[in-house]
Design a protein around this motif. Structure first.
Motif, short mmCIF file in Angstrom:
data_model
loop_
_atom_site.label_atom_id
_atom_site.label_comp_id
_atom_site.label_asym_id
_atom_site.label_seq_id
_atom_site.Cartn_x
_atom_site.Cartn_y
_atom_site.Cartn_z
N PHE A 6 -22.77 11.58 1.81
CA PHE A 6 -22.23 12.91 2.04
C PHE A 6 -20.94 12.87 2.86
N THR A 7 -20.79 11.88 3.71
CA THR A 7 -19.51 11.70 4.41
C THR A 7 -18.40 11.43 3.41
N ALA A 8 -18.66 10.52 2.47
CA ALA A 8 -17.68 10.20 1.45
C ALA A 8 -17.38 11.42 0.58
N TYR A 9 -18.43 12.18 0.22
CA TYR A 9 -18.22 13.36 -0.61
C TYR A 9 -17.33 14.37 0.10
N ASN A 10 -17.63 14.67 1.37
CA ASN A 10 -16.84 15.65 2.11
C ASN A 10 -15.39 15.20 2.27
N LEU A 11 -15.19 13.93 2.56
CA LEU A 11 -13.83 13.42 2.69
C LEU A 11 -13.08 13.53 1.36
N ASP A 39 -3.13 19.30 1.74
CA ASP A 39 -1.91 18.52 1.56
C ASP A 39 -1.99 17.25 2.41
N GLN A 40 -1.66 16.12 1.80
CA GLN A 40 -1.85 14.84 2.48
C GLN A 40 -1.00 14.71 3.74
N ASN A 41 0.24 15.19 3.70
CA ASN A 41 1.10 15.09 4.88
C ASN A 41 0.55 15.93 6.03
N GLU A 42 0.05 17.11 5.69
CA GLU A 42 -0.54 17.98 6.72
C GLU A 42 -1.79 17.34 7.32
N LEU A 43 -2.59 16.72 6.46
CA LEU A 43 -3.81 16.06 6.93
C LEU A 43 -3.48 14.87 7.82
N LYS A 44 -2.47 14.11 7.44
CA LYS A 44 -2.06 12.96 8.26
C LYS A 44 -1.58 13.42 9.63
N ASN A 92 -9.67 -7.63 -2.40
CA ASN A 92 -9.14 -6.28 -2.58
C ASN A 92 -8.02 -6.06 -1.57
N ILE A 93 -6.81 -5.87 -2.05
CA ILE A 93 -5.66 -5.77 -1.15
C ILE A 93 -5.74 -4.52 -0.28
N GLU A 94 -6.35 -3.45 -0.80
CA GLU A 94 -6.51 -2.23 0.01
C GLU A 94 -7.43 -2.49 1.21
N ILE A 147 0.86 -1.19 0.00
CA ILE A 147 0.00 0.00 0.00
C ILE A 147 0.89 1.24 0.00
N ALA A 148 0.82 2.03 -1.07
CA ALA A 148 1.64 3.23 -1.19
C ALA A 148 1.33 4.20 -0.06
N GLN A 149 2.34 4.99 0.31
CA GLN A 149 2.17 5.94 1.41
C GLN A 149 1.15 7.03 1.08
N ASP A 150 0.97 7.32 -0.19
CA ASP A 150 0.00 8.35 -0.58
C ASP A 150 -1.35 7.75 -0.98
N ASN A 151 -1.54 6.47 -0.68
CA ASN A 151 -2.83 5.84 -0.99
C ASN A 151 -3.91 6.41 -0.09
N GLN A 152 -5.05 6.71 -0.70
CA GLN A 152 -6.18 7.31 0.02
C GLN A 152 -6.66 6.45 1.18
N VAL A 153 -6.47 5.14 1.09
CA VAL A 153 -6.96 4.24 2.13
C VAL A 153 -6.28 4.53 3.47
N ARG A 154 -5.06 5.05 3.44
CA ARG A 154 -4.38 5.40 4.70
C ARG A 154 -5.06 6.58 5.38
N LEU A 155 -5.59 7.50 4.59
CA LEU A 155 -6.30 8.64 5.17
C LEU A 155 -7.63 8.20 5.78
N ILE A 156 -8.30 7.25 5.12
CA ILE A 156 -9.55 6.71 5.68
C ILE A 156 -9.26 6.08 7.04
N ASP A 157 -8.19 5.31 7.11
CA ASP A 157 -7.81 4.64 8.35
C ASP A 157 -7.55 5.65 9.47
N LEU A 158 -6.81 6.71 9.15
CA LEU A 158 -6.49 7.73 10.15
C LEU A 158 -7.72 8.52 10.55
N PHE A 159 -8.59 8.81 9.59
CA PHE A 159 -9.80 9.59 9.89
C PHE A 159 -10.68 8.86 10.90
N VAL A 160 -10.97 7.59 10.65
CA VAL A 160 -11.83 6.83 11.56
C VAL A 160 -11.15 6.66 12.93
N ASP A 161 -9.84 6.45 12.94
CA ASP A 161 -9.12 6.31 14.21
C ASP A 161 -9.11 7.61 15.01
#
Length: 513
Positions: free
Chosen positions: A454-459, A467-472, A89-91, A24-38
């Protein structure tokens, strides 16, 4: 030697073992989903954490929420499709750490948590505000229709029920006539009796539907999804659907609120404005709506809330024989409470208020008229009423006029309405193909589906704008506060005093925890 690129041997062990995280690449969106829910404190959101000790352990709500957010962001809403993706799905294998819940567990989580899912949506709005993506000075409101899991065939109103009963009565009369003429053929007689029994059963069903309408006051009955209603969508085309009211902030076209209803727009503006005021924390914003929201009582609610609205003015419903004598050309004199007509005659009122009913709503009206009508040379151009011209003035007329002035003075602002509020609908219905409600039975279940949309749309908007690094960094900081810092303070200072950290500072911005 092959001229084509070849893959590796499936049966060969790799020389260096690798973990799934490396895939899973470091810039993969799935990592942001994981961090958001956590970063969410899910017990406070209303998800159920009380499970029985006996039997198979339950799945953690965070895992199922991650699954749904990933699914909706990737145009997958079906519980069976998500079940299948968990195994291939590996993601998702990375996101759920190899868990593969069955479709019933997945579907029940969405169905059973509409309020908690709405709070997750509000968490996306708060996060957008934290990164200053919410302007809070201009919002646009509108609605969209999402088709329900209920066909037109299984939707009934009194007129439709009456037609069905009339048809059945005609058939029964034919069968009774045929039975009277039947001359000893028992086989044919049995066939007719079966038809009579079938149609009698259908008739009784329609009679029961009519009783429900008469006793409950509902205008329609939908048998598959009872809260859905047949609604006009466009160009006189109707669908059995839900109406989704939405408020969208103008800065980045981010929805800040939604509400699933089965009613039209005419009475929706006041409630949505009240909710917007609570969400934004102030009433210093302008709200834009189309002509479907142009209702006097809703202007009154907006005025009570202290919110400036720009609502498109609908066309005149009834014209005079000569358009020069339409009601807009009658000038109101507030000092004398009179009207001046185009012929310079004065229309006066007796001062009484009359109730005018429109559906379930009642509006107080004053009537204005003059005896000069009967001798006026312009009578036939002005009215077809033999008693002369009658002007009605609503109790909300002053507020309606104030809106008209605001529209005239701020027309360029109003013109932005469609670009603001239609943006989410375009993405959700055209790009994602979410033009229908996925869940069945009741408006609560529909609200859970729309909340995830709408949750998915806003995310998606936040992921694209920040910026992804700032969001993380932000999400990790918030998660650290809930998981480590806040529990430590509770442990040291006890549960009976306020937690000393009320605010977490991130890049000099205050985040209300």
């Amino acid at each position: 030697m092959s001229k084509f690129i070849t893959g590796t041997n499936r049966n060969q062990l790799p020389l260096f073992a690798s973990c799934i995280d490396d895939a899973i690449a470091q810039d993969n969106q799935v990592r942001l989903i994981d961090l958001f829910v956590d970063s969410l404190k899910l017990p406070d959101f209303g998800f159920d954490f009380q499970f029985v000790e006996n039997g198979r352990p339950a799945y953690h709500p965070s895992d199922l929420l991650k699954l749904f957010i990933y699914g909706y962001l990737n145009r997958m809403r079906s519980s069976r499709a998500l079940e299948k993706e968990c195994a291939r799905n590996i993601e998702l294998m990375w996101l759920l750490k190899g868990l593969a819940p069955d479709h019933n567990t997945i579907a029940n989580f969405r169905k059973d948590n509409p309020k908690a899912i709405a709070r997750v949506f509000r968490a996306t709005v708060k996060m957008a505000a934290q990164f200053e993506l919410i302007g809070g000075s201009l919002v646009a409101g509108d609605s969209t229709k999402l088709r329900a899991q209920n066909s037109k065939k299984n939707n009934f109103n009194p007129a439709k029920i009456e037609r069905h009963i009339a048809y059945i009565d005609a058939r029964l009369e034919e069968y009774n006539t045929a039975l009277a003429k039947e001359d000893g053929d028992e086989v044919e007689k049995e066939k007719i009796l079966k038809k009579v029994k079938k149609h009698s059963f259908q008739k009784q069903k329609y009679i029961e539907y009519q009783k429900i309408i008469d006793t409950t006051g509902v205008t329609q009955i939908s048998t598959s999804d009872p809260d859905s209603r047949q609604i006009m969508t466009r160009n006189n085309i109707s669908e059995v659907a839900y109406t989704v009211q939405t408020t969208v902030d103008a800065l980045h076209n981010i929805p800040i609120d939604f509400k699933v209803t089965n009613e039209n727009d005419s009475k929706a503006m006041g409630g949505m404005l009240r909710r917007s005021k609570a969400i934004l924390g102030h009433n210093q914003f302008t709200a834009i709506y189309d002509k479907g929201y142009h209702t006097g009582s809703e202007f009154h609610k907006a005025n009570q809330l202290g919110i400036a609205v720009l609502v498109a003015i609908p066309g005149v419903s009834a014209h005079a024989p000569d358009l020069a004598f339409d009601v807009e050309h009658f000038r109101y004199n507030s000092e004398n409470d009179t009207y001046n007509c185009p012929a310079n005659e004065v229309l006066i009122s007796n001062g009484k208020w009359y109730n005018k009913t429109n559906g379930k709503s009642i509006t107080k009206m004053k009537h204005y008229k003059t005896n000069a009508c009967m001798s006026c040379a312009l009578f036939t151009k002005c009215t077809t009423n033999k008693k002369g011209r009658l002007i009605e003035r609503s109790q909300y007329a002053d507020l309606i006029y104030e809106n008209k002035v605001r529209i005239e003075n701020n027309y360029e602002v109003y013109r932005r309405r469609q670009a603001i509020v239609e943006h989410p609908y375009g993405v959700i219905k055209r790009q994602w193909d979410f033009y229908y409600i996925m869940t069945k039975k009741t408006i609560k279940h529909a609200s859970a589906d729309v909340g995830l949309i709408f949750t998915a749309y806003n995310l998606k908007r936040i992921f694209n704008l920040i910026d992804q690094n700032e969001l993380k960094q932000y999400l990790k900081t918030v998660a650290l506060f809930f998981v480590v810092i806040k529990p430590l303070f509770k442990a040291f200072y006890g549960p009976f005093i306020l937690v000393p950290i009320q605010f977490l500072f991130y890049k000099k911005k205050q985040i209300v925890i």
